[in-house]
Scaffold this active site. Structure first.
Site, PDB file in Angstrom:
ATOM      1  N   GLY A 126       7.213  17.823  18.521  1.00 26.24           N
ATOM      2  CA  GLY A 126       6.827  16.742  19.417  1.00 26.24           C
ATOM      3  C   GLY A 126       5.503  17.073  19.994  1.00 26.24           C
ATOM      4  N   HIS A 127       5.371  18.090  20.746  1.00 26.10           N
ATOM      5  CA  HIS A 127       4.218  18.763  21.102  1.00 26.10           C
ATOM      6  C   HIS A 127       3.020  18.782  20.001  1.00 26.10           C
ATOM      7  CE1 HIS A 127       6.700  20.633  24.380  1.00 26.10           C
ATOM      8  NE2 HIS A 127       6.285  19.999  24.817  1.00 26.10           N
TER       9      HIS A 127
ATOM     10  N   GLN B 149       6.264  18.991  40.196  1.00 26.16           N
ATOM     11  CA  GLN B 149       7.112  18.075  39.751  1.00 26.16           C
ATOM     12  C   GLN B 149       8.509  18.324  39.599  1.00 26.16           C
ATOM     13  OE1 GLN B 149       4.354  18.212  35.927  1.00 26.16           O
ATOM     14  NE2 GLN B 149       6.418  17.745  34.985  1.00 26.16           N
TER      15      GLN B 149
ATOM     16  N   SER C  80      12.818  18.259  22.348  1.00 27.92           N
ATOM     17  CA  SER C  80      12.498  18.513  23.852  1.00 27.92           C
ATOM     18  C   SER C  80      12.681  20.127  24.170  1.00 27.92           C
ATOM     19  CB  SER C  80      13.444  17.795  24.921  1.00 27.92           C
ATOM     20  OG  SER C  80      13.323  18.237  26.260  1.00 27.92           O
TER      21      SER C  80
ATOM     22  N   GLY D  20       3.155  11.877  25.128  1.00 33.42           N
ATOM     23  CA  GLY D  20       4.249  11.405  24.178  1.00 33.42           C
ATOM     24  C   GLY D  20       4.899  10.227  25.029  1.00 33.42           C
TER      25      GLY D  20
ATOM     26  N   GLN E 240       6.517   8.088  32.645  1.00 33.82           N
ATOM     27  CA  GLN E 240       5.287   9.074  32.522  1.00 33.82           C
ATOM     28  C   GLN E 240       4.043   8.288  32.182  1.00 33.82           C
ATOM     29  OE1 GLN E 240       5.178  13.210  32.580  1.00 33.82           O
ATOM     30  NE2 GLN E 240       4.470  12.908  30.662  1.00 33.82           N
TER      31      GLN E 240
ATOM     32  N   TYR F  94       6.702  25.998  25.607  1.00 30.64           N
ATOM     33  CA  TYR F  94       7.744  25.964  24.912  1.00 30.64           C
ATOM     34  C   TYR F  94       7.692  24.838  23.771  1.00 30.64           C
ATOM     35  CZ  TYR F  94      12.102  28.675  24.028  1.00 30.64           C
ATOM     36  OH  TYR F  94      12.718  29.683  23.352  1.00 30.64           O
TER      37      TYR F  94
HETATM   38  P1  AMP Z   1       6.292  18.656  28.255  1.00 25.64           P
HETATM   39  O1  AMP Z   1       6.010  20.004  27.695  1.00 25.64           O
HETATM   40  O2  AMP Z   1       7.764  18.158  28.144  1.00 25.64           O
HETATM   41  O3  AMP Z   1       6.003  18.215  29.662  1.00 25.64           O
HETATM   42  O4  AMP Z   1       5.708  17.469  27.646  1.00 25.64           O
HETATM   43  C1  AMP Z   1       4.206  17.514  27.112  1.00 25.64           C
HETATM   44  C2  AMP Z   1       3.891  16.210  26.206  1.00 25.64           C
HETATM   45  O5  AMP Z   1       4.494  16.374  25.063  1.00 25.64           O
HETATM   46  C3  AMP Z   1       4.398  14.828  27.134  1.00 25.64           C
HETATM   47  O6  AMP Z   1       3.204  14.049  26.900  1.00 25.64           O
HETATM   48  C4  AMP Z   1       5.536  14.607  26.260  1.00 25.64           C
HETATM   49  O7  AMP Z   1       5.600  13.057  26.634  1.00 25.64           O
HETATM   50  C5  AMP Z   1       5.218  14.744  25.236  1.00 25.64           C
HETATM   51  N1  AMP Z   1       6.401  15.094  24.311  1.00 25.64           N
HETATM   52  C6  AMP Z   1       7.787  15.682  24.825  1.00 25.64           C
HETATM   53  N2  AMP Z   1       8.709  15.728  23.576  1.00 25.64           N
HETATM   54  C7  AMP Z   1       8.081  14.846  22.718  1.00 25.64           C
HETATM   55  C8  AMP Z   1       8.609  14.488  21.590  1.00 25.64           C
HETATM   56  N3  AMP Z   1       9.914  14.719  21.127  1.00 25.64           N
HETATM   57  N4  AMP Z   1       7.894  13.756  20.687  1.00 25.64           N
HETATM   58  C9  AMP Z   1       6.535  13.562  21.162  1.00 25.64           C
HETATM   59  N5  AMP Z   1       6.065  13.763  22.100  1.00 25.64           N
HETATM   60  C10 AMP Z   1       6.801  14.542  23.012  1.00 25.64           C
END
Ligand code: AMP
Length: 296
Positions: free
Chosen positions: A36-37, A61, A185, A147, A153, A32
């Site tokens: 950020g990703h 998790q 997010s 991130g 984490q 999704y």
């Molecule tokens: P997730 O899909 O939420 O597990 O996140 C995957 C990666 O994207 C992890 O390393 C998160 O820390 C990073 N991430 C999530 N949200 C952000 C954001 N707003 N800015 C930068 N990295 C992000």
């Protein structure tokens, strides 16, 4: 961009690239995708020849009663976004592929996994450590990008690679935010317009904490109180924690010292959605101490 579903196929692809002298960066995600990703994928693109984005909503998790089933999913959209951001492969294994019938192994990290996020989500970081270990073994990367958004984490992953001598360089990329400061997010999609606006208070609370430290506040509890006060401006925010701690260890001294790197850590519920965010701040040297050190 090629979609790869099997671990053995992913390993073969990575080994072949390595044989040809190519460096590989992996970006683990639960999909999704948002900006950020995308920023992580772009960072990976800068740092390595081959970029693998992984997409796996990892059941180990999530705790009981958490949002594993409802976690937002949209493969087609993620595929397009990862491709546009410059990913060469999307590793997209099914749950059975990652956790087959006789799967029995745990990765347990002590200490740092048991406070803050770990205290509210017992077992969460062990699930993270397990899946990250498995994703590293499946993609065989030189570099992995995570991130700062999930600050605790990043500490857990640093501990994991150090303790298990995993030869992967960990790179941490900055948090990407909405215009009101809300950290991007996948879970933000669940917020109503009103809740999204309220969620801007999280960033304001972090900013207030930062400001207090930069103006000379060193008492941990006072810094925490300042963040709590800002969050309490909205009755719709339910605070799990709004705390300050030493950024390297998450220890909580009564007072921070000049030069300390402090992590401001917040987790709240807004309606049914749980959001986390953080900010890093250095405790300033007072003028006299600063000139003393500079004079050495
Ligand atoms: P997730 O899909 O939420 O597990 O996140 C995957 C990666 O994207 C992890 O390393 C998160 O820390 C990073 N991430 C999530 N949200 C952000 C954001 N707003 N800015 C930068 N990295 C992000």
């Amino acid at each position: 961009m090629e979609i790869v579903k099997k671990i053995s196929q992913m390993q073969n692809i990575s080994r072949n690239h390595a044989k040809n002298g190519k460096t590989i960066a992996v970006v683990p995600t639960m999909g999704y995708l948002h900006k950020g990703h995308i920023s992580l994928i772009e960072k990976a693109r800068e740092l390595a020849d081959i970029v693998i984005t992984t997409l796996f909503v990892n059941p180990t998790q999530f705790g009981p009663g958490e949002d594993y089933e409802d976690y937002p999913r949209d493969l087609e959209r993620d595929q397009q976004l990862a491709d546009e951001a410059g990913s060469d492969y999307l590793f997209y294994p099914q749950t059975q592929e990652m956790y087959p019938k006789y799967f029995s192994t745990e990765v347990r990290i002590k200490g740092i996994t048991e406070v803050f996020e770990g205290a509210f989500r017992p077992g969460h970081f062990n699930g993270v450590a397990l899946i990250v270990s498995k994703l590293f073994n499946a993609t065989i990367p030189d570099i992995a990008i995570f991130g700062q958004k999930d600050f605790q984490q990043t500490l857990v992953i640093h501990r994991l690679v150090e303790d298990l001598n995993i030869p992967v360089k960990i790179v941490i990329a900055p948090t990407i935010r909405e215009s009101n400061g809300l950290a991007m997010s996948s879970r933000n999609t669940r917020l109503s317009d009103e809740e999204r606006e309220i969620a801007g208070k999280i960033f304001l609370a972090l900013e207030d904490g930062r400001y207090a430290i930069e103006k000379g506040e060193r008492r941990r509890k006072m810094i925490n109180t300042i963040m709590h006060k800002t969050l309490r401006l909205s009755q719709q925010i339910r605070i799990d924690y709004a705390s300050s701690a030493l950024a390297d260890t998450l220890e909580e001294p009564d007072e921070f010292l000049p030069g300390d790197r402090v992590a401001l850590l917040i987790a709240v519920f807004i309606g049914k959605t749980r959001l986390i965010d953080n900010m890093l701040v250095s405790v300033p040297y007072s003028l006299s101490q600063k000139s003393f050190i500079e004079g050495l």
